[in-house]
Design an enzyme around this catalytic site. Structure first.
Site, PDB file in Angstrom:
ATOM      1  N   ASP A  60       0.947  -1.290  -0.017  1.00 15.08           N
ATOM      2  CA  ASP A  60      -0.053   0.003  -0.065  1.00 15.08           C
ATOM      3  C   ASP A  60       0.905   1.386   0.107  1.00 15.08           C
ATOM      4  OD1 ASP A  60      -1.951   1.800   0.336  1.00 15.08           O
ATOM      5  OD2 ASP A  60      -1.974   1.438   2.671  1.00 15.08           O
TER       6      ASP A  60
ATOM      7  N   ASP B 235      -2.003   6.073  -5.205  1.00 13.27           N
ATOM      8  CA  ASP B 235      -2.304   5.036  -4.157  1.00 13.27           C
ATOM      9  C   ASP B 235      -2.647   3.706  -4.554  1.00 13.27           C
ATOM     10  OD1 ASP B 235      -2.601   4.046  -1.616  1.00 13.27           O
ATOM     11  OD2 ASP B 235      -4.694   4.871  -1.216  1.00 13.27           O
TER      12      ASP B 235
END
Length: 382
Positions: A90, A273
């Site tokens: 992430d 992201d």
């Protein structure tokens, strides 16, 4: 739940290791199949909003959207002998955490848990940690141990051992934990994120990593550490300066459809992201786009679109550092069951930041260059 594959490492050269990732069924689809989506969203009304990471005092707090949809998951191991965990890689967070045997939450009962007593290299700090999300929270203790990613071994890596996980998104998610890849200013105070540890311990030839996210296939996605495999993209990488070092934040020049600017007139800020599945933007602009594509709201807060319009709707073009990056309707609209199509756009609940999630990243191979504080983008191979 299904279908997380395992993670292996392929050494392509001295400067590059490539970690295959597996794409798994979206949590939203899993909940919808069980007729649980509507009740879940009623119980967690902010699960579609930005996620707020509230850490201990002195740690930077920035908003980011919670993940409720598609994940790209790989396997790491922690400890000696190694204990395996499925994690999300992430770029929207900086910390590593996994469930532990000290956790009694339902989410921990359905996932693998770390057992400190079974690792000869584990060190406990006794320090409590807390991560809060829009749809739940995790609390636990901070420890350190050897972390293996493929055949890279990061020694004395700080990580969280969960004691509580108060979220159905953790319970129903097919990942065990999260491995953050944002800047160290996002990390728990006094800790070093995994990627920074890799670099400091001399495990990488180049201070960068990269993602290739596959489209419509379970296998084929990879995260690369220490170099770039050029076979995963076409043309040349176009570089974009990082505008703020926390999340991987950049400046977007404008957003347009059919040659007309529909958002971000005069520039705006966006976050790149891998932990967010959708394209996220400010309310007014997202609702304007939904109106343009004739999307209709549902009781679950999603928007549906006539599937026959996918072939005729215009691209959404993100102009970044003078280069246009089109996102076609086939990307910003997804097909569900019974030939129902849903919008892959969502609003940011009052925040001005855009989030370029997996909808965007499946189209563009992305390099996260820490050495030069920049992001490289190029069309991903099909």
């Amino acid at each position: 739940m299904k279908w997380i594959g395992f993670l292996s490492l392929v050494a392509l050269s001295e400067c590059l290791v490539t970690i295959p990732l597996t794409k798994i069924k979206s949590m939203r689809e899993s909940l919808r199949e069980r007729d649980l989506l509507s009740s879940y969203l009623q119980e967690h009304p902010y699960s579609q909003a930005y996620r707020f990471l509230h850490r201990q005092e002195g740690v930077t707090v920035e908003p980011m959207r919670s993940y409720l949809d598609l994940y790209y998951v790989g396997t790491i191991s922690i400890g000696t002998p190694p204990q395996e965990f499925k994690v999300i890689f992430d770029t929207g967070s900086a910390d590593l955490w996994v469930p532990s045997i000290y956790c009694s939450s339902p989410a921990c009962a359905t996932h693998r848990t770390f057992h400190p007593g079974k690792s000869s290299t584990f060190l406990s700090t006794g320090r409590p940690i807390s991560l809060h999300y829009g749809s739940g929270s995790m609390t636990g203790l901070l420890g350190s141990d050897n972390v293996r990613i493929g055949d890279l071994v990061v020694k004395y890596q700080a990580f969280g051992l969960s004691q509580t996980e108060s979220s159905k998104s953790f319970e129903y998610g097919v990942f065990d934990g999260i491995l953050g890849l944002s800047y160290p200013t996002m990390a728990l105070k006094g800790t070093t994120p995994v990627f920074d540890s890799m670099w400091k311990q001399g495990l990488l030839s180049e201070n960068l990593f990269a993602f290739y996210l596959s489209t419509n296939t379970e296998m084929g996605s990879v995260v690369m550490f220490g170099g770039v495999d050029h076979s995963y993209y076409t043309g040349e990488l176009k570089w974009v300066p990082v505008s703020r070092q926390g999340y991987w934040q950049i400046t977007v020049d404008s957003i347009s459809m059919n040659g007309k600017v529909i958002a971000c007139d005069g520039s705006c800020q966006a976050i790149v992201d891998t932990g967010t599945s959708l394209l996220i933007g400010p309310n007014y602009h997202i609702f304007n786009i939904l109106k343009i594509i004739n999307a209709r709201p549902t009781s679950t807060g999603e928007y549906i679109i006539n599937c026959n319009t996918i072939r005729v709707l215009p691209d959404i073009v993100f102009t970044i550092n003078g280069v246009g990056y089109p996102v076609p309707a086939s990307a910003y609209i997804r097909r569900g069951q019974s030939n129902v199509c849903y919008s892959n756009l969502d609003d940011s609940f009052g925040h001005s930041l855009w989030v370029l999630g997996d909808v965007f990243l499946r189209l563009y191979f992305t390099v996260f260059d820490r050495a030069n504080n920049r992001i490289g983008l190029a069309p991903a191979v099909a």
